[in-house]
Design a protein around this motif. Sequence first.
Motif, mmCIF file in Angstrom:
data_model
loop_
_atom_site.group_PDB
_atom_site.id
_atom_site.type_symbol
_atom_site.label_atom_id
_atom_site.label_comp_id
_atom_site.label_asym_id
_atom_site.label_seq_id
_atom_site.Cartn_x
_atom_site.Cartn_y
_atom_site.Cartn_z
ATOM 1 N N ALA B 65 0.742 -1.180 0.153
ATOM 2 C CA ALA B 65 -0.026 -0.060 0.091
ATOM 3 C C ALA B 65 0.760 1.351 -0.079
ATOM 4 C CB ALA B 65 -0.832 -0.107 1.220
ATOM 5 N N VAL B 66 1.779 1.227 0.874
ATOM 6 C CA VAL B 66 2.641 2.491 1.046
ATOM 7 C C VAL B 66 4.095 1.921 0.581
ATOM 8 C CG1 VAL B 66 3.073 4.418 2.421
ATOM 9 C CG2 VAL B 66 1.264 2.852 2.908
ATOM 10 N N GLY B 71 10.090 0.965 7.727
ATOM 11 C CA GLY B 71 11.517 1.007 7.427
ATOM 12 C C GLY B 71 12.117 2.533 7.864
ATOM 13 N N SER B 72 11.351 3.396 7.077
ATOM 14 C CA SER B 72 11.565 4.850 7.324
ATOM 15 C C SER B 72 10.979 5.314 9.025
ATOM 16 C CB SER B 72 10.702 5.777 6.162
ATOM 17 O OG SER B 72 9.310 5.516 6.485
ATOM 18 N N SER B 76 13.911 7.242 11.097
ATOM 19 C CA SER B 76 13.682 8.644 11.722
ATOM 20 C C SER B 76 13.783 8.205 13.395
ATOM 21 C CB SER B 76 12.319 8.968 11.253
ATOM 22 O OG SER B 76 12.078 9.543 10.144
ATOM 23 N N LEU B 77 13.154 7.188 13.767
ATOM 24 C CA LEU B 77 13.616 7.026 15.243
ATOM 25 C C LEU B 77 14.943 6.877 15.580
ATOM 26 C CD1 LEU B 77 11.936 6.359 17.954
ATOM 27 C CD2 LEU B 77 12.256 4.134 17.250
ATOM 28 N N LYS B 78 15.632 6.197 15.069
ATOM 29 C CA LYS B 78 17.155 5.973 15.385
ATOM 30 C C LYS B 78 17.909 7.644 15.196
ATOM 31 C CE LYS B 78 17.620 1.846 12.914
ATOM 32 N NZ LYS B 78 18.246 0.843 12.062
ATOM 33 N N LEU B 79 17.580 8.113 13.905
ATOM 34 C CA LEU B 79 18.186 9.388 13.536
ATOM 35 C C LEU B 79 17.955 10.227 14.829
ATOM 36 C CD1 LEU B 79 19.823 11.093 11.912
ATOM 37 C CD2 LEU B 79 17.782 11.606 10.426
ATOM 38 N N GLY B 80 16.547 10.475 15.049
ATOM 39 C CA GLY B 80 16.036 11.269 15.968
ATOM 40 C C GLY B 80 16.816 11.030 17.706
ATOM 41 N N THR B 225 13.748 9.018 5.155
ATOM 42 C CA THR B 225 13.346 9.141 6.604
ATOM 43 C C THR B 225 11.728 9.424 6.501
ATOM 44 O OG1 THR B 225 13.443 11.399 6.377
ATOM 45 C CG2 THR B 225 15.394 10.281 7.115
ATOM 46 N N LEU B 226 11.100 9.340 7.638
ATOM 47 C CA LEU B 226 9.595 9.420 7.592
ATOM 48 C C LEU B 226 8.905 10.541 7.079
ATOM 49 C CD1 LEU B 226 7.153 7.698 8.356
ATOM 50 C CD2 LEU B 226 7.328 8.789 10.799
ATOM 51 N N PRO B 227 9.417 11.750 7.317
ATOM 52 C CA PRO B 227 8.936 12.823 6.549
ATOM 53 C C PRO B 227 9.189 12.863 5.229
ATOM 54 C CG PRO B 227 10.178 13.582 8.610
ATOM 55 C CD PRO B 227 10.459 12.046 8.496
ATOM 56 N N LEU B 228 10.160 12.153 4.493
ATOM 57 C CA LEU B 228 10.358 12.036 3.160
ATOM 58 C C LEU B 228 9.360 11.050 2.573
ATOM 59 C CD1 LEU B 228 14.456 11.928 2.764
ATOM 60 C CD2 LEU B 228 12.844 13.871 2.336
#
Lengths: 285, 272
Positions: B65-66, B71-72, B76-80, B225-228
């Motif tokens: 679906a997405v 993964g993203s 984002s979590l790890k980067l944050g 990442t998630l926002p992307l």
Amino acid sequence: MSASNSKRGSYFLITPMALVFAIFLVIPLLTIVVVSFWDYDEYRILPDFILENYSYLLGSSVTWQIYLNTFKYAALTWVFTLGIGFTVAYFLAFHVRSLTWQIILFMVCTIPFWTSNIIRMISWIPFLGRNGLLNQALMGTGIIHEPLEFLLFSDFAVVLADVHLYTLFMVVPIFNSMMRIDRSLIEAARDNGASAWATLRHVILPLSKPGIAIGSIFVITVVMGDFITVRLMSGGQSASVGLQISNEIGLLQYPAAAASAVVLLITVLLIVTALLRLVDIRKEL
Amino acid sequence: MAITREKRPVAFYFLAAFFALFVLFLYGPMLTIFILSFQGPNGGLTFPMNGFSFHWFVNLFQQQAVGDFGGSFMRSLKLGLIVMVVTVVVSFMAGMAFRRRFRGDTVVFYLAIASLIVPSILISLGIGLLFNIFEIQPHWYSSALGAHLTWTFPFGLLIMFAVFNRFDPSFEEAARDLGASNWQTVRHVVLPMVAPSLIGVAMFSFTLSYDEFARTLMTAGSLNTLPLEIYGMTTNVTTPVLYALGTLTTVFSFVVIGLAFGAVVLLRRRKA
């Protein structure tokens, strides 16, 4: 601890931050300046020293229109965020009496800032769309008979989203300035017969100027460089300087993007320098 | 208590109404996508609700679906978290350094201000170009990390300024008079006193990084990442699955904010 020892301590403590700024801020910005003089073809960028990127950029009437459009967004957003932000800060600082309530209401204003900007933009779609809540409500009450088309994917939507996202940048510094105003000044004004309005106009407003200046710097610079809001909320029908840069990046025309970036940076720095004449940032912390 | 208070001026009620409208303006749109994310399987992007279901949340976790939501999100979590730890440590160190004057202190200060006001897309472009020219592969944990730090450090530093401007040095002097070493003074006197503010810096830097889009655009490399990922969805997804993702990530942000506040309250209580 001797003086030279403590000096060395300061340098040790500041080194990590200074290094990150050097590698990820200063050198990248210098890279942009250098690359703005480079040449490019469809596949790669070529080291060179040419002025074509600038002459093309500054000679194009499209550029000037885009700048005009961006200034328009920045000016409108500034006016609305300032008006709303000042009113909200004034209410919190002078009309909410207990500190606990001040903190709670202040938090209520700041929490959305910690959520995703993109999601906050998207959240306007079901509200403003052709079949959105606002059109449904207006048609339901019989005020209009055809759905309003200008609500979404328009300049109106861009400015609305900007105001929605960035009013907080005004509220926080203005509230901070207002909280530092000595309450005895307000009492003195009142004792001398000043009305609430006169006190606001002649005491509170001038003393809130540093906060207003800091908020203005934030809002104007962020709107000047923005490209996501413009792309999402105008539905690709309007342009801004940031969007132009991001489009050039998408087309791999890096030197052209770099030249646009340098011009944008100079524009933003000029605006900030003008605003900084009104305020000493370090004194405001 | 209310009896002893003076009467509210009329302006109060107008301002209170204005404030209420402002809060509605802030939260209203978020509330609509929250409701719409529970749209029935045949429902669209706008009202009316076509039934009530968790269909779009389930849909979100189905790979086809997405793109790559799981993964993203993990990236984002790890980067944050990395950005958070680095920002807290480095901002605290810099805040301590700025308590004394040293050569170049104004330079670092103005770099921090510049970092805050330079448009994000320029940071993205500059770092992207730099890595491109030196033929280094950009990754979320290298170039994007650096890009995010240029955004979180100024906030961290400004918060530390605000803290240390109101900090009474006599506590440290007392500790030193009692024979504490420099490190002991920092560890047992300064750190506990500024801990609530450091939690503030931590929350700030995590959420700023977790939601950052513009600075990640050219620096994240091949993995989103998630926002992307969300941004990509806005252009090619036309179902409420977008709202489901919006609801989930907003709830996640609220959880983080709640945890931070909980930690501050807990610290305060232990001290009292």
